[in-house]
Design a protein around this motif. Structure first.
Motif, PDB file in Angstrom:
ATOM      1  N   TYR A 206     -16.434  18.747  43.598  1.00  0.00           N
ATOM      2  CA  TYR A 206     -16.593  20.175  43.861  1.00  0.00           C
ATOM      3  C   TYR A 206     -15.263  20.880  43.576  1.00  0.00           C
ATOM      4  O   TYR A 206     -14.212  20.422  44.018  1.00  0.00           O
ATOM      5  N   VAL A 207     -15.351  21.974  42.822  1.00  0.00           N
ATOM      6  CA  VAL A 207     -14.159  22.762  42.497  1.00  0.00           C
ATOM      7  C   VAL A 207     -14.101  23.942  43.463  1.00  0.00           C
ATOM      8  O   VAL A 207     -15.058  24.707  43.590  1.00  0.00           O
ATOM      9  N   LEU A 208     -12.986  24.067  44.140  1.00  0.00           N
ATOM     10  CA  LEU A 208     -12.749  25.146  45.094  1.00  0.00           C
ATOM     11  C   LEU A 208     -11.815  26.155  44.441  1.00  0.00           C
ATOM     12  O   LEU A 208     -10.695  25.822  44.062  1.00  0.00           O
ATOM     13  N   LEU A 209     -12.274  27.403  44.277  1.00  0.00           N
ATOM     14  CA  LEU A 209     -11.483  28.451  43.640  1.00  0.00           C
ATOM     15  C   LEU A 209     -11.072  29.484  44.685  1.00  0.00           C
ATOM     16  O   LEU A 209     -11.919  30.095  45.340  1.00  0.00           O
ATOM     17  N   THR A 210      -9.768  29.674  44.824  1.00  0.00           N
ATOM     18  CA  THR A 210      -9.196  30.598  45.802  1.00  0.00           C
ATOM     19  C   THR A 210      -8.490  31.726  45.058  1.00  0.00           C
ATOM     20  O   THR A 210      -7.680  31.472  44.164  1.00  0.00           O
ATOM     21  N   GLY A 211      -8.805  32.968  45.440  1.00  0.00           N
ATOM     22  CA  GLY A 211      -8.185  34.124  44.804  1.00  0.00           C
ATOM     23  C   GLY A 211      -6.991  34.635  45.590  1.00  0.00           C
ATOM     24  O   GLY A 211      -7.037  34.723  46.819  1.00  0.00           O
ATOM     25  N   LEU A 225     -13.188  32.119  46.973  1.00  0.00           N
ATOM     26  CA  LEU A 225     -14.190  32.865  46.205  1.00  0.00           C
ATOM     27  C   LEU A 225     -15.410  32.020  45.862  1.00  0.00           C
ATOM     28  O   LEU A 225     -16.539  32.475  46.001  1.00  0.00           O
ATOM     29  N   ASN A 226     -15.203  30.804  45.388  1.00  0.00           N
ATOM     30  CA  ASN A 226     -16.329  29.971  44.957  1.00  0.00           C
ATOM     31  C   ASN A 226     -16.087  28.508  45.274  1.00  0.00           C
ATOM     32  O   ASN A 226     -14.943  28.037  45.295  1.00  0.00           O
ATOM     33  N   VAL A 227     -17.176  27.791  45.513  1.00  0.00           N
ATOM     34  CA  VAL A 227     -17.187  26.330  45.563  1.00  0.00           C
ATOM     35  C   VAL A 227     -18.268  25.891  44.590  1.00  0.00           C
ATOM     36  O   VAL A 227     -19.457  26.152  44.813  1.00  0.00           O
ATOM     37  N   VAL A 228     -17.868  25.249  43.487  1.00  0.00           N
ATOM     38  CA  VAL A 228     -18.796  24.932  42.388  1.00  0.00           C
ATOM     39  C   VAL A 228     -18.839  23.425  42.201  1.00  0.00           C
ATOM     40  O   VAL A 228     -17.785  22.767  42.098  1.00  0.00           O
ATOM     41  N   MET A 229     -20.042  22.872  42.138  1.00  0.00           N
ATOM     42  CA  MET A 229     -20.199  21.447  41.902  1.00  0.00           C
ATOM     43  C   MET A 229     -19.922  21.134  40.440  1.00  0.00           C
ATOM     44  O   MET A 229     -20.398  21.834  39.532  1.00  0.00           O
ATOM     45  N   VAL A 230     -19.151  20.068  40.198  1.00  0.00           N
ATOM     46  CA  VAL A 230     -18.810  19.652  38.838  1.00  0.00           C
ATOM     47  C   VAL A 230     -19.700  18.474  38.456  1.00  0.00           C
ATOM     48  O   VAL A 230     -19.639  17.420  39.110  1.00  0.00           O
ATOM     49  N   PRO A 231     -20.529  18.599  37.428  1.00  0.00           N
ATOM     50  CA  PRO A 231     -21.449  17.503  37.075  1.00  0.00           C
ATOM     51  C   PRO A 231     -20.719  16.215  36.697  1.00  0.00           C
ATOM     52  O   PRO A 231     -21.116  15.135  37.117  1.00  0.00           O
ATOM     53  N   SER A 232     -19.655  16.334  35.905  1.00  0.00           N
ATOM     54  CA  SER A 232     -18.951  15.142  35.445  1.00  0.00           C
ATOM     55  C   SER A 232     -17.453  15.427  35.416  1.00  0.00           C
ATOM     56  O   SER A 232     -17.002  16.366  34.746  1.00  0.00           O
ATOM     57  N   LEU A 233     -16.685  14.622  36.142  1.00  0.00           N
ATOM     58  CA  LEU A 233     -15.238  14.829  36.202  1.00  0.00           C
ATOM     59  C   LEU A 233     -14.551  14.414  34.908  1.00  0.00           C
ATOM     60  O   LEU A 233     -13.412  14.815  34.651  1.00  0.00           O
ATOM     61  N   ASP A 234     -15.205  13.596  34.102  1.00  0.00           N
ATOM     62  CA  ASP A 234     -14.597  13.095  32.872  1.00  0.00           C
ATOM     63  C   ASP A 234     -14.838  14.014  31.682  1.00  0.00           C
ATOM     64  O   ASP A 234     -14.250  13.820  30.618  1.00  0.00           O
ATOM     65  N   SER A 235     -15.688  15.000  31.849  1.00  0.00           N
ATOM     66  CA  SER A 235     -16.004  15.889  30.742  1.00  0.00           C
ATOM     67  C   SER A 235     -14.843  16.828  30.449  1.00  0.00           C
ATOM     68  O   SER A 235     -14.168  17.320  31.358  1.00  0.00           O
ATOM     69  N   ALA A 236     -14.590  17.075  29.143  1.00  0.00           N
ATOM     70  CA  ALA A 236     -13.502  17.972  28.744  1.00  0.00           C
ATOM     71  C   ALA A 236     -13.781  19.405  29.161  1.00  0.00           C
ATOM     72  O   ALA A 236     -12.863  20.207  29.324  1.00  0.00           O
ATOM     73  N   ASN A 237     -15.079  19.739  29.338  1.00  0.00           N
ATOM     74  CA  ASN A 237     -15.446  21.102  29.724  1.00  0.00           C
ATOM     75  C   ASN A 237     -15.855  21.199  31.192  1.00  0.00           C
ATOM     76  O   ASN A 237     -16.487  22.171  31.601  1.00  0.00           O
TER      77      ASN A 237
END
Length: 548
Positions: A206-211, A225-237
């Protein structure tokens, strides 16, 4: 028994006089329906309960005890003769102890406070707020213990269902999000984002974004601001989508100034991909040189953990020594007694560290070093103690603590409750860079082997961040460009002038970027030396150079 009365005289004193019953002053307090006053000494009066005959202080000399304690004896059911009963109901008219009027409690009330009344909706909102604040499960409203507890407190309250409290929590979240969105839309400047990664027990990222931003009243804000689930940690995107979501949700397209992250959880491909992706979604300044930066707090933590790893065995031995003392009361008593005998001046307390927090380990090592003389002599008073570190091991720990102190001092600045800004970091960060650079070239083999890998790691952070930190300190009227020139001369030596020039040109171009947006200035025209003519006009008007 003499008949007595109390007569007030001058200077607020109390006189005891003997008067006939018809001349006695009538006592007004209702408590005297339950008590009688008797003389027990030449200048002492006591009040006796008519029910249990217990005596209480009333008058001693010129001191008057009052009647509050007598009222409590009756009204609170302290009297054993009426315990558990209401004295206003128990005494029947005509009985010796029956009051003509029931004793009244007098409370101090404020007319400014309105009388409270039960509000079902408000109570439901408070439960939703409690669940959010303390991260309680939504099913708490269905748990029998909690339901019974609330019913005892307020029988009128109807406990909401799971679906109702879930809806209340979502509604509260949406309301707060809209308030924050209105605040963000009203800020005059840009927003800095801090990006953190959290991995669950199921290895889901999970990526936690703080403003971080400044509002129109120049108040500094730090908001998740957001907590976003990351499907794959190894992906370049993998992290691009999290940034897109944040920019879209909060209308930040074209308003992002800087993105700060812990580079350790990004591979080089993902890091470069993120740096190249941002200009496509956001208008950037200085060709993206300020877009992505590493998090100083994470860098300090990594440095400390790397340093601990270099002398892992020695630190483990020190930890075992501390555990030996702290996990046994008898061992600790012997240790304290020996410390007093040796007259060791240290006031620090030994504590077993939390190995997940580097500052905790640092404090443990500092305290142990100050008490090393006690550890060295502990085997003389405690024959069971057999893990004494050597002189060289103590020396190595002392050297380590010397350089960890530099990191700890900067960490204290970062954790200040006033939300320190980047201008406060530049002097601290540059000091770490200079200290590690000099230590890496030390002739002492242990110091150089300890600090060289630390300097290599920190030098990467310095190279990527020194420009934005220098910009911030130049804007600070207490420092301006002089501090940058002095610091760079110590770090870069003969090449300092080149780096100072980079900062000087960058601060001018940064100002031009902002002025172009605000005043719609034409594209900058460059002179033969590659210097922006617009910058020369703006900054050298009437012969003044604003940032020097």
């Amino acid at each position: 028994m003499d008949t007595l009365t109390i007569v007030p005289i001058e200077n607020n004193e109390i006189a005891i006089s003997e008067l006939p019953p018809n001349k006695r002053r009538r006592k007004k307090s209702l408590v005297w329906e339950h008590f009688t006053v008797k003389k027990v000494g030449s200048d002492c009066l006591k009040a006796f309960c008519k029910q249990c005959n217990k005596s209480f202080a009333y008058i001693t000399g010129s001191k008057l005890a009052g009647t509050s304690h007598l009222k409590r004896h009756i009204t609170l059911g302290i009297c054993p003769a009426i315990r558990g009963k209401d004295p206003q109901i128990t005494f029947t008219p005509g009985s010796p102890a029956a009051p003509t009027d029931p004793p009244k409690r007098r409370y101090r009330t404020s007319s400014a406070v309105p009388s409270s009344h039960f509000d079902q909706n408000r109570c439901g909102q408070e439960i939703a707020k409690m669940i959010i604040l303390h991260e309680y499960p939504l099913h708490i409203v269905e748990q029998s213990g909690f339901v019974d507890f609330i019913r005892k407190i307020q029988p009128q309250f109807s406990m909401p269902s799971f679906n109702t409290v879930q809806g209340d929590c979502v509604a509260m979240y949406l309301k707060e999000k809209q308030n924050l969105l209105d605040l963000v839309n009203g800020i005059p400047g840009r927003v800095n984002l801090a990006l953190d990664l959290w991995i669950s027990n199921q290895t889901v990222g999970y990526v936690l974004l703080t403003g971080h931003f400044i509002d129109a009243d120049w108040n500094l804000h730090r908001r998740i601001l957001n907590v976003v689930m990351v499907p794959s940690l190894d992906s370049a995107n993998s992290f691009n989508q999290a940034v897109i979501t944040c920019l879209s949700d909060w209308n930040l397209e074209g308003r992002l100034f800087n993105l700060t992250l812990d580079q350790s959880f990004l591979n080089e491909t993902a890091f470069d991909n993120l740096r190249g992706f941002l200009p496509l979604k956001n208008q950037i300044l200085l060709n993206g040189q300020l877009v992505v930066g590493n998090c100083l707090a994470h860098v300090l933590s990594r440095l400390a953990q790397d340093a601990f790893g270099l002398i892992r065995d020695t630190i483990s031995k020190i930890r075992d020594n501390v555990k030996y003392v702290k996990t046994s009361e008898s061992h600790e008593e012997k240790f304290i007694e020996l410390k007093q005998q040796l007259q060791v001046p240290s006031t620090m307390e030994l504590l077993v560290d939390d190995q997940s927090k580097w500052d905790s380990t640092y404090h443990m090592l500092v305290a142990a070093c100050e008490l090393q003389e006690v550890f060295a002599c502990l085997d003389t008073s405690d024959p069971d103690y057999k893990i004494t570190p050597s002189i060289d091991e103590w020396k190595h720990v002392e050297i380590l603590c010397t350089y960890l102190k530099c990191l700890f001092d900067v960490a204290n600045v970062l954790t200040s409750p006033t939300y320190p800004t980047a201008n406060a970091f530049f002097p601290e960060v540059s000091n770490i860079q200079m200290d590690l650079m000099q230590a890496a070239m030390s002739e002492d083999p242990f110091i150089s082997s300890l600090t060289r890998p630390l300097h290599e790691r920190f030098d990467k952070y310095w190279s990527n961040s020194c420009l934005v930190l220098a910009f911030a300190v130049v804007m600070d009227p207490r420092f301006k460009m002089k501090l940058v020139e002095l610091t760079f001369s110590k770090i870069y030596g003969e090449n300092a002038e080149t780096w100072v020039r980079i900062v000087d040109d960058g601060i001018h171009e940064l100002f031009i970027d902002y002025m172009t947006q605000m005043l719609a200035l034409p594209e900058p025209v460059m002179d033969n030396g590659g210097r922006s003519l617009n910058a020369l006009i703006l900054f050298d008007f009437e012969g003044h150079q604003w940032f020097k």
